[in-house]
Design a protein around this motif. Structure first.
Motif, PDB file in Angstrom:
ATOM      1  N   MET A 166       0.824  -1.201   0.000  1.00  0.00           N
ATOM      2  CA  MET A 166       0.000   0.000   0.000  1.00  0.00           C
ATOM      3  C   MET A 166       0.859   1.252   0.000  1.00  0.00           C
ATOM      4  N   TYR A 167       1.806   1.354   0.964  1.00  0.00           N
ATOM      5  CA  TYR A 167       2.542   2.616   1.067  1.00  0.00           C
ATOM      6  C   TYR A 167       3.811   2.669   0.227  1.00  0.00           C
ATOM      7  N   SER A 168       4.224   1.541  -0.372  1.00  0.00           N
ATOM      8  CA  SER A 168       5.418   1.580  -1.218  1.00  0.00           C
ATOM      9  C   SER A 168       5.102   1.641  -2.707  1.00  0.00           C
ATOM     10  N   ALA A 169       3.939   1.163  -3.115  1.00  0.00           N
ATOM     11  CA  ALA A 169       3.610   1.110  -4.540  1.00  0.00           C
ATOM     12  C   ALA A 169       2.331   1.858  -4.894  1.00  0.00           C
ATOM     13  N   ILE A 170       1.304   1.739  -4.058  1.00  0.00           N
ATOM     14  CA  ILE A 170      -0.003   2.317  -4.398  1.00  0.00           C
ATOM     15  C   ILE A 170      -0.087   3.787  -4.012  1.00  0.00           C
ATOM     16  N   THR A 171       0.288   4.115  -2.765  1.00  0.00           N
ATOM     17  CA  THR A 171       0.191   5.500  -2.299  1.00  0.00           C
ATOM     18  C   THR A 171       1.020   6.479  -3.136  1.00  0.00           C
ATOM     19  N   PRO A 172       2.285   6.170  -3.495  1.00  0.00           N
ATOM     20  CA  PRO A 172       3.041   7.112  -4.340  1.00  0.00           C
ATOM     21  C   PRO A 172       2.379   7.398  -5.685  1.00  0.00           C
ATOM     22  N   ALA A 173       1.595   6.446  -6.209  1.00  0.00           N
ATOM     23  CA  ALA A 173       0.884   6.681  -7.468  1.00  0.00           C
ATOM     24  C   ALA A 173      -0.372   7.514  -7.258  1.00  0.00           C
ATOM     25  N   LEU A 174      -0.978   7.410  -6.073  1.00  0.00           N
ATOM     26  CA  LEU A 174      -2.212   8.147  -5.792  1.00  0.00           C
ATOM     27  C   LEU A 174      -1.947   9.591  -5.391  1.00  0.00           C
ATOM     28  N   ASN A 175      -0.798   9.860  -4.764  1.00  0.00           N
ATOM     29  CA  ASN A 175      -0.526  11.205  -4.240  1.00  0.00           C
ATOM     30  C   ASN A 175      -0.653  12.313  -5.287  1.00  0.00           C
ATOM     31  N   PRO A 176      -0.041  12.179  -6.478  1.00  0.00           N
ATOM     32  CA  PRO A 176      -0.199  13.265  -7.457  1.00  0.00           C
ATOM     33  C   PRO A 176      -1.639  13.453  -7.912  1.00  0.00           C
ATOM     34  N   LEU A 177      -2.410  12.355  -7.998  1.00  0.00           N
ATOM     35  CA  LEU A 177      -3.812  12.469  -8.360  1.00  0.00           C
ATOM     36  C   LEU A 177      -4.589  13.223  -7.289  1.00  0.00           C
TER      37      LEU A 177
END
Length: 308
Positions: A276-287
């Protein structure tokens, strides 16, 4: 009796051995990784190129986007090759490097989010002195403190892990070299490592969270006492919504994994939290930041229009 041959390489077992799921996960995480690179890269570019975004808030956002690019790159490419080719071999030195940069960037992000919360507190509760308090020097000091704290914390973990002896089997039940699965393979004493994991790491995670909570409590009390209209009260909170969402996405799985005392055992739920915090969250933050922030959205459109 346990085999005492010193382990030189480790084998990352990844998330799954099911062929069909490996192809599905490869496609999914490749798309997430590309989203992370493009989204965060766009934010860094627009913050650098757009003069009206040269403010403390966007300075910290640019730092956060850089962190997310590096943070995801530490683990995701190796995980993707694992989905394609099966179990991945990694040297002890490579394993230490991956562990070091993962915790360096993760700790830095936690402290940086606290700095961003302080920036919002000053902007809302003390707007007349905002330019003085959040001067360029202060912003550089806060960012430097964030990166330095992460570096010191990660160096402690990597140095202490490098002193351990690993023997017996070399299979790591994870998609990268994290501390808990690595410690479970050690055949020397891990008491100091566990003390660091159970005491220092939760402090690094919880202290920024406490500062974030205090900042928003001050904001809530200030708005309730000084702003009378419902519309006026909502406006300050709407500017903080993106930051609070990012904090939640990072801290819920992090606290789930690291803030609880650990015996060195590693469970499947830890893999899900780390994903969640290593792969998914970094992709969601800019959105999250672009969808809720008109200034970033308009600056991105302006930059793209210039390119065309």
């Amino acid at each position: 009796m346990r085999n005492q041959t010193q382990v030189g390489d480790f084998i990352l077992l990844g998330i799954t051995n099911v062929q069909g799921l490996r192809h599905f996960f490869f496609t999914s995480f490749l798309l997430l990784y590309l989203t992370c690179l493009l989204g965060n890269g766009a934010i860094v570019a627009v913050v650098l190129c757009e003069p009206r975004l040269h403010t403390p808030m966007y300075f910290f956002l640019g730092n956060l986007s850089c962190l997310d690019i590096f943070y995801s790159t530490v683990t995701v490419p190796k995980m993707l090759t694992g989905f394609l080719f099966g179990h991945q071999t990694i040297s002890f030195a490579g394993c230490l490097a991956q562990l070091h940069f993962f915790h360096f960037l993760g700790s830095t992000e936690a402290v940086l989010l606290a700095a961003m919360a302080y920036d919002r507190y000053v902007a809302i509760c003390n707007p007349l002195r905002y330019a003085l308090v959040m001067s360029p020097r202060t912003c550089l000091l806060l960012a430097g403190a964030s990166w330095s704290t992460g570096l010191v914390h990660a160096t402690m973990h990597s140095l202490m892990t490098s002193q351990l002896t690993f023997c017996g089997h070399s299979h790591i039940h994870h998609f990268f070299c994290d501390i808990k699965p690595l410690l479970s393979l050690a055949c020397s004493s891990i008491s100091l490592n566990m003390s660091l994991l159970n005491i220092v790491t939760p402090i690094i995670a919880l202290c920024p969270l406490i500062l974030i909570v205090l900042s928003y409590l001050y904001i809530i009390f200030f708005v309730i006492q000084n702003v009378r209209s419902h519309e006026g009260r909502w406006k300050p909170f709407s500017t903080c919504a993106s930051h609070l969402t990012v904090v939640g996405l990072l801290y819920i799985p992090v606290l789930f994994n690291y803030a609880q005392p650990s015996s060195g055992s590693f469970l499947e739920r830890d893999v899900k939290g780390t994903l969640m915090y290593s792969a998914i969250t970094p992709a969601l933050n800019p959105l999250i930041y672009t969808l809720r922030n008109q200034e970033v959205t308009s600056a991105l459109k302006k930059m793209l229009w210039r390119k065309l």
